[in-house]
Design a protein around this motif. Structure first.
Motif, PDB file in Angstrom:
ATOM      1  N   ASP A  65       0.764  -1.126  -0.139  1.00 52.25           N
ATOM      2  CA  ASP A  65       0.085  -0.059   0.060  1.00 52.25           C
ATOM      3  C   ASP A  65       0.813   1.223   0.070  1.00 52.25           C
ATOM      4  O   ASP A  65       0.375   2.360   0.358  1.00 52.25           O
ATOM      5  N   TRP A 100       1.763   3.182  -2.441  1.00 51.48           N
ATOM      6  CA  TRP A 100       1.326   4.099  -3.281  1.00 51.48           C
ATOM      7  C   TRP A 100       0.193   4.980  -2.811  1.00 51.48           C
ATOM      8  O   TRP A 100       0.101   5.865  -3.080  1.00 51.48           O
ATOM      9  N   ARG A 101      -0.519   4.419  -1.610  1.00 55.47           N
ATOM     10  CA  ARG A 101      -1.718   5.172  -1.084  1.00 55.47           C
ATOM     11  C   ARG A 101      -1.370   6.653  -0.478  1.00 55.47           C
ATOM     12  O   ARG A 101      -1.966   7.651  -0.924  1.00 55.47           O
ATOM     13  N   ALA A 137      -1.092   8.990  -3.840  1.00 55.00           N
ATOM     14  CA  ALA A 137      -2.468   9.086  -4.610  1.00 55.00           C
ATOM     15  C   ALA A 137      -2.851  10.661  -4.624  1.00 55.00           C
ATOM     16  O   ALA A 137      -3.083  11.142  -3.508  1.00 55.00           O
ATOM     17  N   SER A 147      -8.827   9.931  -7.035  1.00 53.12           N
ATOM     18  CA  SER A 147      -9.465   8.879  -7.363  1.00 53.12           C
ATOM     19  C   SER A 147     -10.954   8.796  -7.894  1.00 53.12           C
ATOM     20  O   SER A 147     -11.552   9.792  -7.618  1.00 53.12           O
ATOM     21  N   HIS A 159      -6.868   5.060  -8.680  1.00 55.91           N
ATOM     22  CA  HIS A 159      -6.080   6.295  -8.112  1.00 55.91           C
ATOM     23  C   HIS A 159      -5.110   6.589  -8.922  1.00 55.91           C
ATOM     24  O   HIS A 159      -4.463   5.701  -9.568  1.00 55.91           O
ATOM     25  N   VAL A 204      -1.338   8.164  -9.351  1.00 54.28           N
ATOM     26  CA  VAL A 204      -0.142   8.540  -8.650  1.00 54.28           C
ATOM     27  C   VAL A 204       0.976   9.154  -9.464  1.00 54.28           C
ATOM     28  O   VAL A 204       1.103   8.252 -10.779  1.00 54.28           O
ATOM     29  N   VAL A 225      -7.932  -0.617  -7.887  1.00 53.13           N
ATOM     30  CA  VAL A 225      -8.455  -1.496  -6.790  1.00 53.13           C
ATOM     31  C   VAL A 225      -9.788  -2.104  -7.128  1.00 53.13           C
ATOM     32  O   VAL A 225     -10.856  -1.411  -6.969  1.00 53.13           O
ATOM     33  N   TRP A 254       6.628   0.176  -4.514  1.00 53.20           N
ATOM     34  CA  TRP A 254       5.495  -0.431  -4.302  1.00 53.20           C
ATOM     35  C   TRP A 254       5.020  -1.536  -5.417  1.00 53.20           C
ATOM     36  O   TRP A 254       4.011  -2.135  -5.396  1.00 53.20           O
TER      37      TRP A 254
END
Length: 165
Positions: free
Chosen positions: A14, A16-17, A20, A23, A91, A93, A104, A131
Motif C-alpha cells: 500500500d 502508493w496510497r 495518490a 481517485s 487512483h 499517482v 483497486v 510498491w
C-alpha cells in the motif's frame, strides 16, 4: 487515431496510497469483443461516461478511440453487456515524471490491485516505484476484457491451486 501504450504490474503493498493525488469510481462493461477488438462502456463516478473502441492483438500497444456519451446511454449499455461488469476505484499517482493508475477492484475481483503506466513508446522504461510487484504486461488473464468475459477471479485473487499446476 490514438495509440495506447502501457505496461501493467501487480501491486506489492500500500505504499502508493500516500502518493495518490486523486481517485474515481469506475463501472466498466464490455458491449462486444472479437479476436482483436473490443467495445466497452465506462461510467466514472456516476456522472460521466465514455465509450471506448480498442483494436489490436498486442497487449502493450493498441489503437484506441474514446468518446463521451450520456450517462443514461452508458447505463443502458452496461445492462446489455457481456460477462461480468467490472467495479474498481482508480487512483492516480505521479512518480518520476509518469502517471501511474492503480486499480483497486471490488465486486467479483475484490482484493485484486493492478497498476498501469502509459508510456510514450514501447522502448520507454519508467523507474518503478517500490510498491510495484511483478510485471503482468501481456498476461491476457489481467486484461479487463478477459476478466469480464472469463471469470478468473479465483485464479487472479487466490492463485492457481497446487493440484491444477
Amino acid at each position: 487515431m490514438a495509440k495506447e501504450i502501457e505496461r501493467k504490474f501487480l501491486v506489492r503493498n500500500d505504499g502508493w496510497r500516500i502518493e495518490a493525488a486523486s481517485s474515481s469510481q469506475f463501472l466498466q462493461a464490455y458491449i462486444a469483443s472479437g479476436d482483436d477488438r473490443s467495445i466497452r462502456v465506462r461510467i466514472i463516478d456516476g456522472t460521466k461516461a465514455r465509450l471506448t473502441v480498442k483494436i489490436g492483438r498486442e497487449m502493450l500497444s493498441r489503437d484506441e478511440f474514446e468518446y463521451d456519451i450520456p450517462v443514461s446511454d452508458a447505463n443502458e449499455l452496461a445492462d446489455l453487456s457481456i460477462g461480468i461488469v467490472l467495479e474498481k476505484v482508480r487512483h492516480r499517482v505521479e512518480h518520476k515524471g509518469y502517471i501511474w493508475e492503480i486499480d483497486v477492484y471490488s465486486g467479483t475481483y475484490e482484493g485484486l490491485i493492478v497498476a498501469e503506466v502509459e508510456i510514450e513508446d514501447e522502448k520507454a522504461r519508467p523507474e518503478l516505484p517500490a510498491w510495484i510487484g511483478r510485471e503482468i504486461t501481456g498476461d491476457r488473464r489481467y486484461s479487463n476484457l478477459v476478466m469480464a468475459t472469463e471469470d478468473l477471479s479465483r485464479e487472479l485473487i487466490h492463485g492457481v491451486p497446487a493440484a491444477a499446476r
